[in-house]
Design an enzyme around this catalytic site. Structure first.
Site, short mmCIF file in Angstrom:
data_model
loop_
_atom_site.label_atom_id
_atom_site.label_comp_id
_atom_site.label_asym_id
_atom_site.label_seq_id
_atom_site.Cartn_x
_atom_site.Cartn_y
_atom_site.Cartn_z
N ASN A 10 0.87 -1.18 0.00
CA ASN A 10 0.00 0.00 0.00
C ASN A 10 0.90 1.22 0.00
O ASN A 10 1.52 1.54 1.01
CB ASN A 10 -0.90 -0.04 1.25
CG ASN A 10 -1.73 1.23 1.39
OD1 ASN A 10 -1.77 2.07 0.49
ND2 ASN A 10 -2.40 1.35 2.52
N LYS A 12 0.12 4.25 -0.22
CA LYS A 12 -0.50 5.44 0.41
C LYS A 12 -0.27 6.66 -0.49
O LYS A 12 -0.28 6.53 -1.71
CB LYS A 12 0.03 5.62 1.83
CG LYS A 12 -0.14 4.32 2.65
CD LYS A 12 0.09 4.48 4.12
CE LYS A 12 -0.11 3.13 4.81
NZ LYS A 12 0.01 3.20 6.26
N HIS A 97 -9.44 1.11 5.05
CA HIS A 97 -8.16 1.28 5.75
C HIS A 97 -8.36 2.20 6.95
O HIS A 97 -9.15 3.14 6.90
CB HIS A 97 -7.12 1.87 4.79
CG HIS A 97 -5.74 1.82 5.34
ND1 HIS A 97 -5.28 2.74 6.25
CD2 HIS A 97 -4.73 0.94 5.14
CE1 HIS A 97 -4.04 2.43 6.58
NE2 HIS A 97 -3.68 1.35 5.92
N GLU A 99 -6.68 4.54 8.07
CA GLU A 99 -6.46 5.97 7.79
C GLU A 99 -7.70 6.58 7.16
O GLU A 99 -8.04 7.74 7.42
CB GLU A 99 -5.21 6.15 6.91
CG GLU A 99 -3.94 5.92 7.71
CD GLU A 99 -2.77 5.39 6.91
OE1 GLU A 99 -2.78 5.44 5.66
OE2 GLU A 99 -1.81 4.89 7.55
N GLU A 169 -5.15 -4.99 10.59
CA GLU A 169 -4.13 -3.96 10.79
C GLU A 169 -4.39 -3.23 12.10
O GLU A 169 -5.18 -2.28 12.13
CB GLU A 169 -4.15 -2.94 9.64
CG GLU A 169 -3.86 -3.52 8.28
CD GLU A 169 -3.32 -2.46 7.33
OE1 GLU A 169 -2.20 -2.65 6.84
OE2 GLU A 169 -3.98 -1.44 7.10
N GLY A 175 2.78 2.25 10.82
CA GLY A 175 3.72 3.36 10.69
C GLY A 175 4.47 3.69 11.97
O GLY A 175 5.12 4.73 12.06
N SER A 215 3.68 -2.17 10.31
CA SER A 215 5.13 -2.25 10.51
C SER A 215 5.72 -3.60 10.12
O SER A 215 6.61 -4.11 10.79
CB SER A 215 5.49 -1.90 11.97
OG SER A 215 5.12 -0.56 12.26
P1 13P Z 1 3.21 0.37 7.67
O1 13P Z 1 3.71 -0.90 7.04
O2 13P Z 1 3.93 1.59 7.17
O3 13P Z 1 3.14 0.27 9.15
O4 13P Z 1 1.69 0.56 7.15
C1 13P Z 1 0.81 -0.49 7.24
C2 13P Z 1 -0.41 -0.16 6.48
O5 13P Z 1 -1.18 0.71 6.86
C3 13P Z 1 -0.66 -0.90 5.23
O6 13P Z 1 -1.94 -0.66 4.76
#
Ligand code: 13P
Length: 253
Positions: A10, A12, A97, A99, A169, A175, A215
């Site tokens: 992803n 982002k 997601h 976010e 997740e 992150g 992560s």
């Molecule tokens: P990270 O791997 O940067 O922690 O992000 C995970 C994520 O949100 C994947 O959709």
């Protein structure tokens, strides 16, 4: 039943068109022998370029959107529909997601509408669920994840449930560099598997891949992916570097 591992990057809100092309070129080379199913989800603006590059290379890498609207078209400024993603060459779409839920107000019901819209276009939905740190510390992890699952999959028949991928997740792991331990991931994945059995029957529970996200890095991927109910990974930061992403895919062997 042995489920084929599925790793998706992803991206982002990262990568311009040129940067995306470079990354794809590098990924195509590194991942040519991958045994896992591999997807990448670039930002909308790079989808067409990435599609072109994948087609040129005859690469089996799959292309995912990061979100879609539940309507096919209409006066929804700034939105992109599942139909449009399909048209641009996407194989699937990431939905719900954290976010999107936290920063853009997406609700469980909204996610359910998007899941149906994606399936109607023949897109493969990756449905994201996960608890916040506060919810975990309050002992509410399964209450939150099961609510997101039940609401997000509401109204789907067993055949539709089989077409999904679920991404667990935990929000506190995204992150932050603080991944869930393999045991923490397996515990929730096992519970999700049980709920899939209830919602979609034994065949769906067997078929649906449950990805872990939060992560995931080259040095923790093998342990996480070695758990019986961890069928893949949804990778954020580490998917932006071809070398790291390729190592994670390799760990899914
Ligand atoms: P990270 O791997 O940067 O922690 O992000 C995970 C994520 O949100 C994947 O959709």
């Amino acid at each position: 039943m042995a489920r084929r591992k599925f790793v998706c990057g992803n991206w982002k809100m990262h990568k311009t068109g040129q940067e995306a092309l470079q990354l794809v070129k590098d990924l195509v080379q590194r991942l040519s022998g991958a045994s896992a199913q591999v997807g990448i989800a670039p930002p909308f603006t790079a989808v067409a370029q990435v599609k072109w590059a994948l087609s040129q290379a005859r690469s089996p890498l799959q292309l995912f959107g990061q979100n879609c609207h539940h309507e096919k078209q209409g006066a929804f400024t700034g939105e992109v529909s599942a139909l449009m993603l399909k048209d641009a060459g996407c194989d699937g779409v990431i939905l719900g997601h954290s976010e999107r839920r936290q920063l853009f107000g997406e609700t469980d019901e909204g996610v359910a509408r998007k899941v149906k819209a994606a399936l109607a276009e023949g897109l493969h939905p990756i449905v994201c669920v996960g608890e916040t740190l506060q919810e975990r510390e309050a002992g509410r992890t399964w209450e939150v994840v099961s609510r997101q699952m039940r609401a997000g999959l509401a109204g789907l028949d067993t055949g539709a449930v089989q077409k999904l991928t679920i991404a667990y997740e935990p929000v506190w792991a995204i992150g932050t560099g603080r991944n869930a331990t393999a045991a923490q991931a397996q515990e929730v994945h096992g519970q999700i598997r049980g709920l899939l059995r209830e919602l979609g029957g034994a065949a769906a529970a067997d078929a649906v891949r449950i990805q872990y996200g939060g992560s995931v890095k080259p040095d923790n991927a093998a342990e996480l992916l070695g758990q019986p109910d961890v069928d893949g990974a949804l990778v954020g930061g580490a998917s932006l570097k071809a070398e790291d992403f390729a190592k994670i895919v390799e760990a899914a062997r």
